[in-house]
Design a protein around this motif. Structure first.
Motif, PDB file in Angstrom:
ATOM      1  N   ALA A   1      -1.180   8.986 108.133  1.00  9.20           N
ATOM      2  CA  ALA A   1      -0.571   9.113 109.467  1.00  9.20           C
ATOM      3  C   ALA A   1       0.205  10.405 109.603  1.00  9.20           C
ATOM      4  CB  ALA A   1       0.337   7.914 109.738  1.00  9.20           C
ATOM      5  N   ALA A   2       0.747  10.914 108.495  1.00 10.16           N
ATOM      6  CA  ALA A   2       1.507  12.162 108.512  1.00 10.16           C
ATOM      7  C   ALA A   2       0.605  13.393 108.454  1.00 10.16           C
ATOM      8  CB  ALA A   2       2.494  12.186 107.353  1.00 10.16           C
ATOM      9  N   GLY A   3      -0.722  13.163 108.394  1.00 13.56           N
ATOM     10  CA  GLY A   3      -1.649  14.286 108.344  1.00 13.56           C
ATOM     11  C   GLY A   3      -1.857  14.851 106.951  1.00 13.56           C
ATOM     12  N   ASN A   4      -1.458  14.103 105.944  1.00 18.63           N
ATOM     13  CA  ASN A   4      -1.620  14.561 104.563  1.00 18.63           C
ATOM     14  C   ASN A   4      -2.793  13.840 103.893  1.00 18.63           C
ATOM     15  OD1 ASN A   4       0.671  16.223 104.808  1.00 18.63           O
ATOM     16  ND2 ASN A   4       2.016  14.488 104.329  1.00 18.63           N
ATOM     17  N   GLN A   5      -3.142  14.292 102.714  1.00 17.16           N
ATOM     18  CA  GLN A   5      -4.246  13.699 101.961  1.00 17.16           C
ATOM     19  C   GLN A   5      -3.717  12.785 100.854  1.00 17.16           C
ATOM     20  OE1 GLN A   5      -5.786  17.672 101.064  1.00 17.16           O
ATOM     21  NE2 GLN A   5      -7.774  17.044 101.876  1.00 17.16           N
ATOM     22  N   ALA A   6      -4.532  11.789 100.490  1.00 15.76           N
ATOM     23  CA  ALA A   6      -4.184  10.866  99.413  1.00 15.76           C
ATOM     24  C   ALA A   6      -5.353  10.765  98.444  1.00 15.76           C
ATOM     25  CB  ALA A   6      -3.837   9.489  99.973  1.00 15.76           C
ATOM     26  N   MET A   7      -5.031  10.345  97.238  1.00 11.42           N
ATOM     27  CA  MET A   7      -6.052  10.175  96.205  1.00 11.42           C
ATOM     28  C   MET A   7      -5.871   8.832  95.522  1.00 11.42           C
ATOM     29  SD  MET A   7      -6.628  12.330  92.653  1.00 11.42           S
ATOM     30  CE  MET A   7      -7.163  13.825  93.456  1.00 11.42           C
ATOM     31  N   LEU A   8      -6.984   8.125  95.310  1.00 12.53           N
ATOM     32  CA  LEU A   8      -7.000   6.901  94.506  1.00 12.53           C
ATOM     33  C   LEU A   8      -7.777   7.203  93.234  1.00 12.53           C
ATOM     34  CD1 LEU A   8      -7.667   4.191  97.231  1.00 12.53           C
ATOM     35  CD2 LEU A   8      -5.555   4.570  95.940  1.00 12.53           C
ATOM     36  N   PHE A   9      -7.169   6.912  92.101  1.00 18.83           N
ATOM     37  CA  PHE A   9      -7.775   7.243  90.817  1.00 18.83           C
ATOM     38  C   PHE A   9      -8.089   5.975  90.042  1.00 18.83           C
ATOM     39  CE2 PHE A   9      -7.175   7.860  86.232  1.00 18.83           C
ATOM     40  CZ  PHE A   9      -8.165   8.808  85.979  1.00 18.83           C
ATOM     41  N   LEU A  10      -9.335   5.894  89.539  1.00 19.15           N
ATOM     42  CA  LEU A  10      -9.743   4.822  88.634  1.00 19.15           C
ATOM     43  C   LEU A  10     -10.768   5.414  87.687  1.00 19.15           C
ATOM     44  CD1 LEU A  10      -9.757   1.847  87.741  1.00 19.15           C
ATOM     45  CD2 LEU A  10     -11.611   1.454  89.392  1.00 19.15           C
ATOM     46  N   ASN A  11     -10.463   5.392  86.419  1.00 16.06           N
ATOM     47  CA  ASN A  11     -11.354   6.031  85.450  1.00 16.06           C
ATOM     48  C   ASN A  11     -12.479   5.091  85.034  1.00 16.06           C
ATOM     49  OD1 ASN A  11     -12.174   8.221  83.951  1.00 16.06           O
ATOM     50  ND2 ASN A  11     -11.057   7.581  82.135  1.00 16.06           N
ATOM     51  N   ARG A  12     -13.256   4.671  86.041  1.00 16.44           N
ATOM     52  CA  ARG A  12     -14.394   3.799  85.775  1.00 16.44           C
ATOM     53  C   ARG A  12     -15.470   4.078  86.815  1.00 16.44           C
ATOM     54  NH1 ARG A  12     -12.516  -1.867  85.820  1.00 16.44           N
ATOM     55  NH2 ARG A  12     -12.156  -1.766  83.559  1.00 16.44           N
ATOM     56  N   ARG A  13     -16.613   4.551  86.339  1.00 15.93           N
ATOM     57  CA  ARG A  13     -17.708   4.890  87.241  1.00 15.93           C
ATOM     58  C   ARG A  13     -18.381   3.633  87.792  1.00 15.93           C
ATOM     59  NH1 ARG A  13     -21.709   8.056  83.817  1.00 15.93           N
ATOM     60  NH2 ARG A  13     -20.775   6.920  82.074  1.00 15.93           N
ATOM     61  N   GLY A  14     -19.182   3.826  88.842  1.00 17.88           N
ATOM     62  CA  GLY A  14     -19.984   2.743  89.383  1.00 17.88           C
ATOM     63  C   GLY A  14     -19.212   1.806  90.287  1.00 17.88           C
ATOM     64  N   TYR A  15     -19.844   0.656  90.543  1.00 17.09           N
ATOM     65  CA  TYR A  15     -19.257  -0.335  91.445  1.00 17.09           C
ATOM     66  C   TYR A  15     -18.489  -1.404  90.678  1.00 17.09           C
ATOM     67  CZ  TYR A  15     -18.898  -3.756  95.229  1.00 17.09           C
ATOM     68  OH  TYR A  15     -18.422  -4.628  96.174  1.00 17.09           O
ATOM     69  N   ALA A  16     -19.072  -1.895  89.585  1.00 18.02           N
ATOM     70  CA  ALA A  16     -18.424  -2.943  88.782  1.00 18.02           C
ATOM     71  C   ALA A  16     -18.921  -2.838  87.344  1.00 18.02           C
ATOM     72  CB  ALA A  16     -18.730  -4.329  89.349  1.00 18.02           C
ATOM     73  N   PRO A  17     -18.036  -3.069  86.373  1.00 21.69           N
ATOM     74  CA  PRO A  17     -18.434  -2.943  84.968  1.00 21.69           C
ATOM     75  C   PRO A  17     -19.258  -4.114  84.440  1.00 21.69           C
ATOM     76  CG  PRO A  17     -16.128  -3.594  85.125  1.00 21.69           C
ATOM     77  CD  PRO A  17     -16.588  -3.323  86.527  1.00 21.69           C
ATOM     78  N   LEU A  18     -19.307  -5.199  85.185  1.00 26.77           N
ATOM     79  CA  LEU A  18     -20.038  -6.373  84.712  1.00 26.77           C
ATOM     80  C   LEU A  18     -20.607  -7.126  85.911  1.00 26.77           C
ATOM     81  CD1 LEU A  18     -20.839  -8.576  82.606  1.00 26.77           C
ATOM     82  CD2 LEU A  18     -18.545  -9.543  82.922  1.00 26.77           C
ATOM     83  N   THR A  19     -21.848  -7.565  85.747  1.00 25.87           N
ATOM     84  CA  THR A  19     -22.495  -8.400  86.761  1.00 25.87           C
ATOM     85  C   THR A  19     -22.950  -9.692  86.094  1.00 25.87           C
ATOM     86  OG1 THR A  19     -23.269  -6.450  87.974  1.00 25.87           O
ATOM     87  CG2 THR A  19     -24.363  -8.548  88.441  1.00 25.87           C
ATOM     88  N   LEU A  20     -22.612 -10.834  86.697  1.00 25.44           N
ATOM     89  CA  LEU A  20     -23.023 -12.123  86.117  1.00 25.44           C
ATOM     90  C   LEU A  20     -23.534 -13.057  87.216  1.00 25.44           C
ATOM     91  CD1 LEU A  20     -20.597 -14.273  86.925  1.00 25.44           C
ATOM     92  CD2 LEU A  20     -19.470 -13.264  84.967  1.00 25.44           C
ATOM     93  N   CYS A  21     -24.196 -14.097  86.742  1.00 24.65           N
ATOM     94  CA  CYS A  21     -24.748 -15.099  87.655  1.00 24.65           C
ATOM     95  C   CYS A  21     -23.743 -16.238  87.825  1.00 24.65           C
ATOM     96  CB  CYS A  21     -26.069 -15.628  87.108  1.00 24.65           C
ATOM     97  SG  CYS A  21     -26.751 -16.999  88.068  1.00 24.65           S
ATOM     98  N   ARG A  22     -23.402 -16.559  89.064  1.00 24.34           N
ATOM     99  CA  ARG A  22     -22.444 -17.640  89.330  1.00 24.34           C
ATOM    100  C   ARG A  22     -23.022 -18.998  88.951  1.00 24.34           C
ATOM    101  NH1 ARG A  22     -22.237 -14.978  94.402  1.00 24.34           N
ATOM    102  NH2 ARG A  22     -20.382 -13.665  94.703  1.00 24.34           N
ATOM    103  N   THR A  23     -24.348 -19.116  88.925  1.00 25.75           N
ATOM    104  CA  THR A  23     -24.979 -20.416  88.671  1.00 25.75           C
ATOM    105  C   THR A  23     -25.044 -20.743  87.182  1.00 25.75           C
ATOM    106  OG1 THR A  23     -26.318 -20.173  90.671  1.00 25.75           O
ATOM    107  CG2 THR A  23     -27.053 -21.807  89.031  1.00 25.75           C
ATOM    108  N   CYS A  24     -25.576 -19.793  86.389  1.00 27.51           N
ATOM    109  CA  CYS A  24     -25.789 -20.098  84.974  1.00 27.51           C
ATOM    110  C   CYS A  24     -24.905 -19.280  84.045  1.00 27.51           C
ATOM    111  CB  CYS A  24     -27.249 -19.889  84.586  1.00 27.51           C
ATOM    112  SG  CYS A  24     -27.775 -18.154  84.580  1.00 27.51           S
ATOM    113  N   GLY A  25     -24.169 -18.329  84.575  1.00 26.42           N
ATOM    114  CA  GLY A  25     -23.280 -17.520  83.753  1.00 26.42           C
ATOM    115  C   GLY A  25     -23.950 -16.357  83.034  1.00 26.42           C
ATOM    116  N   HIS A  26     -25.224 -16.089  83.321  1.00 29.33           N
ATOM    117  CA  HIS A  26     -25.936 -14.989  82.664  1.00 29.33           C
ATOM    118  C   HIS A  26     -25.239 -13.647  82.947  1.00 29.33           C
ATOM    119  CE1 HIS A  26     -29.203 -12.430  81.246  1.00 29.33           C
ATOM    120  NE2 HIS A  26     -29.154 -11.790  82.410  1.00 29.33           N
ATOM    121  N   ARG A  27     -25.064 -12.874  81.886  1.00 24.74           N
ATOM    122  CA  ARG A  27     -24.457 -11.548  82.015  1.00 24.74           C
ATOM    123  C   ARG A  27     -25.504 -10.486  81.722  1.00 24.74           C
ATOM    124  NH1 ARG A  27     -18.304 -11.917  79.612  1.00 24.74           N
ATOM    125  NH2 ARG A  27     -17.738 -13.896  80.607  1.00 24.74           N
TER     126      ARG A  27
END
Length: 739
Positions: free
Chosen positions: A428-454
């Motif tokens: 709102a003040a016209g400045n820039q912001a940065m969000l930092f997370l040292n992890r590439r991609g969307y998510a580090p783990l994908t699993l199945c809600r039904t059977c738990g397969h990773r």
């Protein structure tokens, strides 16, 4: 080869760029006069290979006499500058220190075989002094351009035509008319000469404050005075680059070459631009993204002394400098200086060794120096120059912790209410912001809600990381990729896959929902392909075409965004687990660097650290701005445990396609380990990543007192065991990673 009766044949030692135990002996033909450093072609079995004539063995070396009748002769010598004495000494030193085959180290210095061939030649044209009988506006434009840019300077016809804005036919017409004369010239672009003015100034040079000027003068005085190692210790934004530029200027005035090492090629374009502004000419870059033609030009230019300054990644250490007079290691603390495969070495430490062998200064620059470097200063081995304040009107940012135990994000989200409000106020003040997370991609783990397969990598002990932008799963260790499925491969249930944990892509998704009007940029090594793409992304931020930057460590260091006033670290605790002895130190360094992106202009900066451990020594040091206290605590803990830099570590890693065979070799090594005071052999144990790229891995860790001769011990130990060809044995002296 014909020899007179009683005549002894001439022989020479040739080191080949192969993982062989040492140099081989060859006969020297009568028509060749070879000296150490010459590049030659020699037979090896049924083929011919390129090698380097190596130095004779010392008289004290025990060698068996070789029957000359068994030796093969050198085939030919290349018309190329010989490998400098200092580089050959450096190759031998690195091989001995890292317990690598000398030929494997030599291979690092011979990665551009095309450079051994003579430089291509082309025909250029310059003013002859004769005017053509017939003049046209286009001809006149060509002649005026050549006169204004240097009448003695020859250029190819195409370059002349492009510069004058005419066709090549006009240039050829001037040649036929006698107005231009042909000149034989190198076919490669020349290296512009950096300008080092006598008073240390140049167009665009920054004005140094008193502290900077004093540090710059101190560094400049060391040039030409033999070996010295100096830590340039300055807070982020203190102007360390401008200070060591003055040391570079002095080295250039003294006719010496300069090497500047950077941990990542992403930092190269910005430094090249700053260098060109200061010195009026760009340095030669050296990194893995260069094409073969440009690598050939730079390698040959370094060997012939035409390339005066090189800015590059760790492999630039092995370029054939003939007049090297200064090495600068920027961001000396960075783990990226460690080569983890092949010849395993730390480029920072090897830079100090090369400077020591060559008898010239090395400068280690950092806002968060490694504990090893700090202890070397305390022991008197290194000097230290301190820049305690930011340059100009900029001030260090305020750092605050966001206790996620009290201010937890909403379910399924990752940004706390306090951080979201701070971002909103900043934008709102016209400045820039940065969000930092040292992890590439969307998510580090994908699993199945039904059977738990990773979803696991089939070749590594690692999860597959979801990259939603590319709609695929990827292993960040071996590179294995697969399309993201619509159904679980284990139970077949559709739409049951859940992403666990955040990567930068997921943070960007949340930020876009919360701040729909903001212009977002997501920066990670997956999305930035090469220095040019990185440079353009950084330029967009500088031009304020981006409001909110979301990035990994590629945005954490070396970049200057004057309008960026807020940095939010999404997961400050991410690097504090895993049992790495440097976990706290590395986390502090990384967070300090990313915090340093805030408030680098005239506007004050603010940093918010989301953490579940606000009382951890890393968080407390960042909040208080008390780096030295943190380093004292780290030193005390390492000293009590006998860990580096107060002790020594050597890692020995076994790997192979068959787990049983790897374990058999490990058992043999246990039985063969010599007993010695001051050393403990820990292991064998499965490596934390026990399966990597389809190879099973076991590791030993040697822990010794600081002055223990680890190389001698390890050489004797490993020499007592015969390792099968299928099993690979890697030695890491002074390991940085324990995976």
């Amino acid at each position: 080869m014909d020899l007179a009766p009683g005549e002894t044949p001439r022989t020479t030692r040739v080191l080949l760029p192969l993982a062989l135990p040492g140099a081989y002996d060859y006969l020297v033909p009568d028509d060749l006069d070879l000296r150490p450093g010459d590049f030659v072609r020699v037979p090896l079995g049924p083929r011919e290979v390129t090698g380097v004539v190596w130095d004779p063995l010392p008289d004290t070396a025990e060698t068996k006499p070789i029957d000359p009748a068994r030796l093969k002769a050198v085939v030919s010598r290349f018309d190329a500058p010989p490998m400098p004495d200092m580089l050959r000494q450096f190759v031998d030193w690195v091989a001995a220190y890292t317990l690598s085959a000398p030929g494997a180290v030599l291979r690092l210095a011979m990665r551009v075989p095309q450079a051994l061939e003579p430089s291509p030649r082309v025909t250029g044209y310059r003013l002859s002094g004769h005017k053509p009988a017939r003049m046209t506006p286009k001809r006149e434009r060509v002649l005026e351009m050549l006169h204004d840019t240097g009448p003695e300077l020859a250029r190819p016809a195409r370059e002349i035509a492009d510069m004058a804005g005419v066709g090549t036919g006009v240039v050829k017409g001037l040649v036929d008319a006698g107005a231009l004369e042909a000149v034989d010239m190198p076919g490669e672009a020349p290296f512009p000469e950096p300008l080092a003015a006598p008073d240390g100034s140049a167009a665009g040079a920054s004005r140094l404050n008193d502290t900077q000027a004093q540090a710059a003068a101190d560094l400049a005085q060391r040039i030409g005075q033999g070996f010295s190692a100096t830590l340039l210790d300055g807070v982020t934004g203190a102007g360390k680059t401008e200070v060591y530029f003055e040391a570079i200027a002095e080295a250039l005035r003294q006719g010496r070459q300069v090497l500047v090492l950077l941990p990542e090629i992403a930092l190269t374009p910005q430094l090249l631009k700053r260098f060109e502004t200061r010195f009026g000419a760009a340095p030669a870059p050296w990194h893995s993204d260069l094409g073969q033609k440009e690598r050939r030009r730079i390698w040959r230019g370094v060997a012939e002394g035409r390339a005066r300054v090189v800015v590059g990644a760790r492999s630039a250490l092995f370029l054939p400098f003939t007049e090297l007079g200064l090495i600068v290691v920027d961001e000396e603390h960075e783990a990226a200086f460690k080569q983890e495969e092949g010849v395993i070495y730390n480029a920072r430490d090897m830079a100090v060794a090369r400077a020591s062998l060559g008898g010239f200064p090395v400068v280690l620059a950092s806002a968060t120096p490694s504990l090893e470097t700090v202890v070397n200063v305390q022991r008197g081995r290194y000097q230290r120059l301190v820049l305690p304040e930011r340059h100009g009107a900029a001030r260090l940012p305020d750092v605050e912790a966001v206790d996620l135990r009290a201010d937890a994000p909403e379910r399924g989200r990752w940004l706390s209410h306090r951080l979201v409000m701070a971002i909103g106020d900043t934008l709102a003040a016209g400045n820039q912001a940065m969000l930092f997370l040292n992890r590439r991609g969307y998510a580090p783990l994908t699993l199945c809600r039904t059977c738990g397969h990773r979803f696991e990598c089939p070749n590594c002990d690692a999860w597959l990381v979801e990259h939603r932008f590319r709609k695929e799963l990827q292993c960040h260790h071996c590179g294995t990729r697969a399309p993201t499925p619509h159904a679980c491969p284990e139970c077949g249930t559709e739409n049951s896959l859940a992403a666990c944990g955040p990567g930068v892509e997921r943070i960007a998704e949340e930020a876009a929902e919360r701040f729909p009007e903001a212009r977002l940029a997501v920066l990670s090594s997956d999305l930035l392909h090469g220095p040019a793409a990185t440079q353009e992304a950084m330029a967009q931020i500088t031009r304020q075409e981006v409001d909110l930057v979301i990035g990994t460590q590629v945005v954490a260091k070396g970049h200057n965004f004057p309008n960026l006033t807020l940095v939010g670290v999404v997961d400050s605790d991410l690097g504090l687990t895993g049992g790495d002895l440097r976990a706290a130190e590395r986390t502090y360094q990384l967070l300090h660097q990313v915090a340093g992106r805030a408030g680098r202009g005239e506007k004050p900066g603010r940093v918010l650290l989301q953490t579940y451990m606000p009382h951890h020594k890393v968080m407390q040091a960042l909040i208080a701005g008390d780096r030295d206290r943190f380093l004292e605590q780290e030193a005390d803990e390492r000293h009590a445990a006998g860990m580096p830099p107060f002790g020594r570590l050597v890692s020995v890693i076994l790997s192979g396609p068959e787990q049983g065979q790897v374990m058999d070799v490990a058992r043999e090594l246990v039985r063969a380990a010599p007993q010695a005071e001051g050393v403990r052999v820990l292991g064998p144990a499965p490596a934390p990543i026990a399966l990597l790229r389809g190879r099973y891995r076991m590791r030993f860790l040697l822990k010794t007192v600081r002055d223990f001769p680890v190389q001698k011990y390890v050489r004797a130990w490993l020499g007592a065991v015969k390792v099968p060809n299928a099993v690979r044995l890697a030695v890491d002296v002074d390991p940085q990673s324990f995976l």
